[in-house]
Each structure stands twice: as C-alpha cells, then as structure tokens.
Enzyme design. Structure first.
Site, short mmCIF file in Angstrom:
data_model
loop_
_atom_site.label_atom_id
_atom_site.label_comp_id
_atom_site.label_asym_id
_atom_site.label_seq_id
_atom_site.Cartn_x
_atom_site.Cartn_y
_atom_site.Cartn_z
N ARG A 54 61.78 54.78 57.17
CA ARG A 54 63.19 54.58 56.81
C ARG A 54 64.09 55.37 57.75
NH1 ARG A 54 63.00 51.46 52.44
NH2 ARG A 54 61.13 51.70 51.15
N ASP A 55 65.17 54.71 58.20
CA ASP A 55 66.11 55.35 59.11
C ASP A 55 66.77 56.53 58.41
OD1 ASP A 55 67.68 54.26 61.91
OD2 ASP A 55 68.70 55.79 60.70
N ILE A 56 66.93 57.64 59.15
CA ILE A 56 67.52 58.86 58.57
C ILE A 56 69.01 58.67 58.28
CG2 ILE A 56 68.23 60.03 60.71
CD1 ILE A 56 66.77 62.54 59.60
N ASN B 66 68.25 47.87 70.39
CA ASN B 66 69.32 48.35 71.26
C ASN B 66 68.71 48.81 72.57
OD1 ASN B 66 71.47 48.05 69.36
ND2 ASN B 66 70.76 49.89 68.31
N VAL C 122 67.56 56.75 70.97
CA VAL C 122 66.20 57.31 71.04
C VAL C 122 65.41 56.49 72.07
CG1 VAL C 122 64.06 57.80 69.79
CG2 VAL C 122 66.26 58.08 68.63
N HIS D 154 62.13 50.57 69.65
CA HIS D 154 62.13 50.43 68.19
C HIS D 154 62.92 49.20 67.78
CE1 HIS D 154 65.39 53.15 69.40
NE2 HIS D 154 66.10 52.65 68.41
N HIS E 114 65.01 47.66 64.64
CA HIS E 114 65.69 47.97 63.38
C HIS E 114 65.52 46.77 62.44
CE1 HIS E 114 68.21 51.44 64.85
NE2 HIS E 114 68.06 50.82 66.01
P1 5GP Z 1 69.06 53.47 68.32
O1 5GP Z 1 70.47 53.96 68.18
O2 5GP Z 1 68.33 54.20 69.42
O3 5GP Z 1 68.93 51.99 68.39
O4 5GP Z 1 68.35 53.84 66.96
C1 5GP Z 1 67.79 55.07 66.67
C2 5GP Z 1 67.75 55.21 65.18
O5 5GP Z 1 66.86 56.25 64.85
C3 5GP Z 1 69.10 55.55 64.57
O6 5GP Z 1 69.44 54.55 63.61
C4 5GP Z 1 68.88 56.91 63.93
O7 5GP Z 1 69.55 57.07 62.71
C5 5GP Z 1 67.38 56.96 63.75
N1 5GP Z 1 66.80 58.29 63.85
C6 5GP Z 1 67.06 59.22 64.81
N2 5GP Z 1 66.35 60.33 64.59
C7 5GP Z 1 65.62 60.10 63.46
C8 5GP Z 1 64.69 60.90 62.73
O8 5GP Z 1 64.37 62.04 63.07
N3 5GP Z 1 64.13 60.34 61.63
C9 5GP Z 1 64.45 59.07 61.21
N4 5GP Z 1 63.86 58.62 60.11
N5 5GP Z 1 65.33 58.28 61.89
C10 5GP Z 1 65.91 58.80 62.99
#
Ligand code: 5GP
Length: 114
Positions: A29-31, A87, A96, A100, A102
């Site tokens: 689950r996203d944080i 993304n 990140v 990944h 979403h």
């Molecule tokens: P991006 O913006 O790279 O497409 O998505 C990265 C996602 O990873 C974001 O939605 C962010 O909230 C999530 N995220 C970043 N760090 C962590 C973490 O330590 N734990 C969890 N569960 N999600 C994370």
C-alpha cells in the site's frame, strides 16, 4: 546493486503494508494514498524505470500487470474500474527510481490527469 527504498521494502528491511509477494513481484500500500485503493506493484529486481526495460523483461511485465489485476479483484474495484499508472521522469512526477506500477481505484478519476 543499488538499494533504493523499494528494494528495501522488497527485502523487508523497512516496513510496508505488503499485500502480495512472490519470487518476481512485490505489492504494498502506498504510504501517501491518492485514492481509497492505492497499491504500488514493483519488480523485486532493481530496474530504475520503464525506459530501462528490454524485450527480455516481457514476462516480468506480464506478471506485474497480472498481479495488479488480481489485486484489483481482491480489493473489490475490478468492476467499478481502476487506473494503472507508470510515471517516468521529472515531468511525470516520478519520485522513486525503481520501476513501479500504481494501482488506483475506489473513486471516480478525472482525465486528463493533472
Ligand atoms: P512515483 O511518484 O515515483 O510514481 O511514485 C512513488 C510512490 O511511492 C509515491 O506514491 C509515494 O507515496 C510512494 N512511496 C514513497 N516512499 C514510500 C515508502 O517508503 N513506503 C510506501 N509504502 N510508499 C512509498
């Protein structure tokens, strides 16, 4: 091999609400959820982003999408609808550097995305 935050979640070195894991894929689950259901599906192997994929990764990509679809069913959003997002880079808001997917659902979403 680089150890980004998702590598550490895959290796269970830092905590996360992991909802699925096998030898290829981990989902958690996203944080900072952007929808009632917001799950991040990642390859266990460190792949920095979508532009690093090669034809040899086709089975892995298939697995990522299969896991996302199965989780959508489990989360009860398969019939209401869901969005799968990757993304890539600054303009897309990638934060990140570990590939990944979403899985977002549980509410109506606008198009085009912001
Ligand atoms: P991006 O913006 O790279 O497409 O998505 C990265 C996602 O990873 C974001 O939605 C962010 O909230 C999530 N995220 C970043 N760090 C962590 C973490 O330590 N734990 C969890 N569960 N999600 C994370």
């Amino acid at each position: 091999m680089e150890e980004d935050i998702f590598c550490q979640i895959v290796a269970r070195k830092i905590p996360a609400d992991i909802v699925f894991q096998d030898d290829q894929v981990t989902a958690f689950r996203d944080i900072n959820p952007q929808a009632p259901v917001h799950i991040v599906v990642v390859p266990n192997r460190h792949i920095p982003d979508v532009s690093d994929l090669t034809p040899a990764d086709a089975p892995l990509l298939g697995r990522l999408f299969a896991v996302a679809n199965e989780l959508a069913r489990r989360e009860g959003i398969a019939s209401s609808g869901y969005r799968l997002v990757i993304n890539h880079g600054r303009d897309a808001g990638q934060s990140v550097a570990h590939l990944h997917l979403h899985l977002l659902g549980g509410r109506a979403m606008a198009w085009p995305p912001g």
